[in-house]
Write a protein that holds these residues in place. Structure first.
Motif, PDB file in Angstrom:
ATOM      1  N   ALA A  15      15.839  83.652  57.412  1.00 50.10           N
ATOM      2  CA  ALA A  15      16.062  82.414  58.162  1.00 50.10           C
ATOM      3  C   ALA A  15      15.062  81.334  57.773  1.00 50.10           C
ATOM      4  O   ALA A  15      15.299  80.146  58.021  1.00 50.10           O
ATOM      5  N   ALA A  16      13.950  81.731  57.163  1.00 52.15           N
ATOM      6  CA  ALA A  16      12.954  80.744  56.733  1.00 52.15           C
ATOM      7  C   ALA A  16      13.379  80.023  55.461  1.00 52.15           C
ATOM      8  O   ALA A  16      12.801  78.977  55.121  1.00 52.15           O
ATOM      9  N   LEU A  17      14.371  80.534  54.736  1.00 49.13           N
ATOM     10  CA  LEU A  17      14.781  79.922  53.468  1.00 49.13           C
ATOM     11  C   LEU A  17      15.278  78.485  53.640  1.00 49.13           C
ATOM     12  O   LEU A  17      14.832  77.589  52.902  1.00 49.13           O
ATOM     13  N   PRO A  18      16.179  78.198  54.592  1.00 53.68           N
ATOM     14  CA  PRO A  18      16.591  76.798  54.772  1.00 53.68           C
ATOM     15  C   PRO A  18      15.417  75.885  55.122  1.00 53.68           C
ATOM     16  O   PRO A  18      15.378  74.724  54.685  1.00 53.68           O
ATOM     17  N   VAL A  19      14.472  76.394  55.881  1.00 50.74           N
ATOM     18  CA  VAL A  19      13.300  75.588  56.230  1.00 50.74           C
ATOM     19  C   VAL A  19      12.488  75.247  54.988  1.00 50.74           C
ATOM     20  O   VAL A  19      12.035  74.109  54.803  1.00 50.74           O
ATOM     21  N   LEU A  20      12.314  76.222  54.105  1.00 50.44           N
ATOM     22  CA  LEU A  20      11.568  75.979  52.875  1.00 50.44           C
ATOM     23  C   LEU A  20      12.282  74.974  51.978  1.00 50.44           C
ATOM     24  O   LEU A  20      11.639  74.124  51.335  1.00 50.44           O
ATOM     25  N   ILE A  21      13.604  75.051  51.929  1.00 52.66           N
ATOM     26  CA  ILE A  21      14.364  74.098  51.110  1.00 52.66           C
ATOM     27  C   ILE A  21      14.233  72.680  51.678  1.00 52.66           C
ATOM     28  O   ILE A  21      14.057  71.698  50.931  1.00 52.66           O
ATOM     29  N   LEU A  22      14.277  72.555  52.992  1.00 49.48           N
ATOM     30  CA  LEU A  22      14.091  71.235  53.617  1.00 49.48           C
ATOM     31  C   LEU A  22      12.691  70.690  53.334  1.00 49.48           C
ATOM     32  O   LEU A  22      12.520  69.493  53.086  1.00 49.48           O
ATOM     33  N   LEU A  23      11.691  71.563  53.367  1.00 47.68           N
ATOM     34  CA  LEU A  23      10.331  71.132  53.046  1.00 47.68           C
ATOM     35  C   LEU A  23      10.236  70.667  51.599  1.00 47.68           C
ATOM     36  O   LEU A  23       9.499  69.710  51.288  1.00 47.68           O
ATOM     37  N   LEU A  24      10.980  71.308  50.698  1.00 46.89           N
ATOM     38  CA  LEU A  24      10.979  70.891  49.300  1.00 46.89           C
ATOM     39  C   LEU A  24      11.533  69.484  49.155  1.00 46.89           C
ATOM     40  O   LEU A  24      10.937  68.641  48.474  1.00 46.89           O
ATOM     41  N   PHE A  25      12.674  69.205  49.808  1.00 51.12           N
ATOM     42  CA  PHE A  25      13.254  67.864  49.723  1.00 51.12           C
ATOM     43  C   PHE A  25      12.335  66.831  50.361  1.00 51.12           C
ATOM     44  O   PHE A  25      12.214  65.705  49.872  1.00 51.12           O
ATOM     45  N   TRP A  26      11.671  67.216  51.436  1.00 50.15           N
ATOM     46  CA  TRP A  26      10.726  66.287  52.074  1.00 50.15           C
ATOM     47  C   TRP A  26       9.566  65.988  51.139  1.00 50.15           C
ATOM     48  O   TRP A  26       9.103  64.847  51.036  1.00 50.15           O
ATOM     49  N   LEU A  27       9.074  67.014  50.428  1.00 48.55           N
ATOM     50  CA  LEU A  27       7.971  66.813  49.490  1.00 48.55           C
ATOM     51  C   LEU A  27       8.374  65.888  48.356  1.00 48.55           C
ATOM     52  O   LEU A  27       7.604  64.988  47.971  1.00 48.55           O
ATOM     53  N   LEU A  28       9.571  66.055  47.800  1.00 50.76           N
ATOM     54  CA  LEU A  28      10.037  65.182  46.717  1.00 50.76           C
ATOM     55  C   LEU A  28      10.155  63.733  47.190  1.00 50.76           C
ATOM     56  O   LEU A  28       9.779  62.796  46.472  1.00 50.76           O
ATOM     57  N   LYS A  33       7.880  58.120  47.470  1.00 52.68           N
ATOM     58  CA  LYS A  33       7.377  56.982  48.234  1.00 52.68           C
ATOM     59  C   LYS A  33       5.916  56.709  47.906  1.00 52.68           C
ATOM     60  O   LYS A  33       5.494  55.542  47.820  1.00 52.68           O
ATOM     61  N   THR A  34       5.136  57.763  47.725  1.00 52.59           N
ATOM     62  CA  THR A  34       3.720  57.585  47.406  1.00 52.59           C
ATOM     63  C   THR A  34       3.552  56.894  46.059  1.00 52.59           C
ATOM     64  O   THR A  34       2.709  55.998  45.898  1.00 52.59           O
ATOM     65  N   ALA A  35       4.356  57.304  45.086  1.00 52.33           N
ATOM     66  CA  ALA A  35       4.287  56.662  43.771  1.00 52.33           C
ATOM     67  C   ALA A  35       4.666  55.195  43.848  1.00 52.33           C
ATOM     68  O   ALA A  35       4.092  54.351  43.142  1.00 52.33           O
ATOM     69  N   ALA A  36       5.645  54.852  44.708  1.00 49.63           N
ATOM     70  CA  ALA A  36       6.076  53.460  44.838  1.00 49.63           C
ATOM     71  C   ALA A  36       4.991  52.595  45.458  1.00 49.63           C
ATOM     72  O   ALA A  36       4.909  51.386  45.175  1.00 49.63           O
ATOM     73  N   ARG A  37       4.130  53.164  46.290  1.00 53.05           N
ATOM     74  CA  ARG A  37       3.088  52.389  46.946  1.00 53.05           C
ATOM     75  C   ARG A  37       1.815  52.261  46.101  1.00 53.05           C
ATOM     76  O   ARG A  37       0.909  51.512  46.451  1.00 53.05           O
ATOM     77  N   MET A  38       1.713  52.984  45.015  1.00 57.08           N
ATOM     78  CA  MET A  38       0.476  53.014  44.232  1.00 57.08           C
ATOM     79  C   MET A  38       0.288  51.782  43.361  1.00 57.08           C
ATOM     80  O   MET A  38      -0.835  51.460  42.980  1.00 57.08           O
ATOM     81  N   GLY A  39       1.357  51.080  42.983  1.00 56.06           N
ATOM     82  CA  GLY A  39       1.171  49.885  42.158  1.00 56.06           C
ATOM     83  C   GLY A  39       2.357  49.605  41.263  1.00 56.06           C
ATOM     84  O   GLY A  39       3.515  49.881  41.614  1.00 56.06           O
ATOM     85  N   ASP A  40       2.066  49.058  40.075  1.00 50.23           N
ATOM     86  CA  ASP A  40       3.104  48.654  39.132  1.00 50.23           C
ATOM     87  C   ASP A  40       3.928  49.861  38.702  1.00 50.23           C
ATOM     88  O   ASP A  40       3.382  50.848  38.195  1.00 50.23           O
ATOM     89  N   PRO A  41       5.261  49.849  38.902  1.00 46.80           N
ATOM     90  CA  PRO A  41       6.104  50.998  38.524  1.00 46.80           C
ATOM     91  C   PRO A  41       5.995  51.364  37.054  1.00 46.80           C
ATOM     92  O   PRO A  41       6.005  52.537  36.694  1.00 46.80           O
ATOM     93  N   VAL A  42       5.899  50.343  36.179  1.00 44.75           N
ATOM     94  CA  VAL A  42       5.802  50.635  34.747  1.00 44.75           C
ATOM     95  C   VAL A  42       4.520  51.391  34.437  1.00 44.75           C
ATOM     96  O   VAL A  42       4.503  52.366  33.688  1.00 44.75           O
ATOM     97  N   LEU A  43       3.422  50.964  35.070  1.00 49.06           N
ATOM     98  CA  LEU A  43       2.141  51.627  34.850  1.00 49.06           C
ATOM     99  C   LEU A  43       2.161  53.050  35.407  1.00 49.06           C
ATOM    100  O   LEU A  43       1.646  53.989  34.780  1.00 49.06           O
ATOM    101  N   ILE A  44       2.768  53.219  36.584  1.00 50.50           N
ATOM    102  CA  ILE A  44       2.844  54.546  37.200  1.00 50.50           C
ATOM    103  C   ILE A  44       3.645  55.489  36.309  1.00 50.50           C
ATOM    104  O   ILE A  44       3.260  56.642  36.083  1.00 50.50           O
ATOM    105  N   ARG A  45       4.774  54.994  35.766  1.00 54.16           N
ATOM    106  CA  ARG A  45       5.581  55.838  34.884  1.00 54.16           C
ATOM    107  C   ARG A  45       4.802  56.216  33.628  1.00 54.16           C
ATOM    108  O   ARG A  45       4.950  57.314  33.095  1.00 54.16           O
ATOM    109  N   GLN A  46       3.958  55.290  33.166  1.00 59.04           N
ATOM    110  CA  GLN A  46       3.161  55.590  31.987  1.00 59.04           C
ATOM    111  C   GLN A  46       2.117  56.672  32.291  1.00 59.04           C
ATOM    112  O   GLN A  46       1.853  57.558  31.468  1.00 59.04           O
TER     113      GLN A  46
END
Length: 359
Positions: A15-28, A33-46
């Motif tokens: 029964a913990a498997l669905p919970v772990l999968i939901l946590l995975l999607f939340w982590l992604l 969102k964290t990457a989007a807040r860090m600065g220039d998208p081009v620089l972040i991708r680099q």
């Protein structure tokens, strides 16, 4: 023969498997969102150009699959081993337990019913060579388990016994005794015993007549009275309040020793009051041992072949693969571009030699 799962209750871990999968999607989503807040998208991708989402999902998938396999391994898939005939001597014992609400009285701690269940669980452990069955009764009698050598199943049914199993209230000892007799081999006139545990509160006029009939069939009834003759109020488990009658008076439940004594005397059995658990266990065990035993041959499984080690081995292999599986992609392409750029750069002209004038 079919496979079986030794600890099926461990599968609840899945029964913990669905919970772990939901946590995975939340982590992604959080990482995005964290990457989007860090600065220039081009620089972040680099900066994270070597990170591979596909490899990350593969690593996570390996962990999840390993978790599932570990749970399955803990449940322990088994295959029946070889069979052989096992000869033994014993008797058939039907355990008849009163689960009416009067058994919830607490003049015996923690309650009459809980103390009775404790005695039956310990008694079952002593009946190694005997077949046991279980009947629960209140206003009606129910055959919970027919005669069997599977004492593990008997323990499970005893532990789960409660007034909720029999919704009709009352004390129909006669019906319970009749049902117990029907569970025995009708062709035999011995090797049969009943262990009845009750407070005997409601008088059943048919019980004594049925007991006399059972004696003619070779059945010995041993009765165990539980409770106090002075009585005790009954606590309703739903409201935790004392039960009252229609006039609003508190109901007092008293042990009816006279009826239980009559039932045992009618079949040359024995009556005892359950005051001390150890003393009652010794007395009842000796009483059952004194009964004439019959030779019985059962085809039983000697052992079971377990496969949990294969599951755990597979899970360990997946975790090792996950550990060495890189999360970053290699930079072969980047290196190739760098080499090409290096080759395309124009070479600096060789320095010219200036002739030295002759002196």
């Amino acid at each position: 023969m079919d496979y079986r799962i030794e600890h099926i209750e461990y599968l609840i871990g899945l029964a913990a498997l669905p919970v772990l999968i939901l946590l995975l999607f939340w982590l992604l989503r959080w990482k995005k969102k964290t990457a989007a807040r860090m600065g220039d998208p081009v620089l972040i991708r680099q900066l994270v150009r070597n990170f591979s989402p596909l490899r990350f999902l593969v690593k996570t998938g390996l962990v999840l699959v390993a978790f599932v396999i570990i749970v399955l391994g803990a449940a322990n898939l088994q295959k029946p081993g070889s069979m052989e005939n096992v000869s033994r001597k014993g008797v058939d014992v039907m355990l008849v337990l009163d689960v009416s609400k009067s058994m919830l009285a607490r003049d015996i701690k923690p309650s009459r019913l809980e103390r009775a269940k404790q005695l039956l669980l310990r008694l079952t452990d002593q009946l190694n060579n005997d077949r046991v069955g279980l009947i629960l009764f209140a206003g009606r009698a129910y055959l919970q388990m027919p005669l069997t050598t599977d004492h593990g199943a008997a323990r499970m049914y005893i532990q789960n016994a409660s007034p909720d199993v029999v919704p009709t209230q009352g004390t129909v000892i006669g019906d319970a005794l009749k049902m117990a007799n029907d569970a025995f081999n009708s062709k035999e006139r011995k090797y049969k015993s009943i262990v009845l545990i009750s407070d005997g509160e409601d008088h059943d006029p048919e019980a004594l007549k049925i007991a006399q009939t059972l004696k003619e069939s070779g059945v010995m009834i041993n009765t165990i009275g539980i409770g106090s003759p002075d009585g005790s109020p009954i606590v309703d488990p739903a409201t935790n309040e004392l039960k009252k009658d229609e006039q609003g008076q508190t109901i007092i439940s008293k042990l009816n020793e006279a009826e239980l004594q009559q039932l045992s005397d009618a079949t040359n059995g024995r009556y005892l009051r359950l005051d001390n658990l150890d003393d009652a266990l010794i007395t009842m065990t000796q009483q059952l041992d004194s009964a004439e035993k019959k030779a019985m041959t059962d085809a039983e499984f000697i052992d079971y072949k377990s496969y949990f080690q294969w599951f755990l081995g597979a899970a360990l292999l997946l975790l090792v693969i996950e550990f060495f599986w890189p999360e970053r992609r290699t930079e072969k392409t980047g290196s190739l571009v760098t080499d090409r750029q290096t080759r395309r750069q124009p070479k600096s002209p060789a320095p010219t030699k200036t002739p030295i004038p002759a002196t």
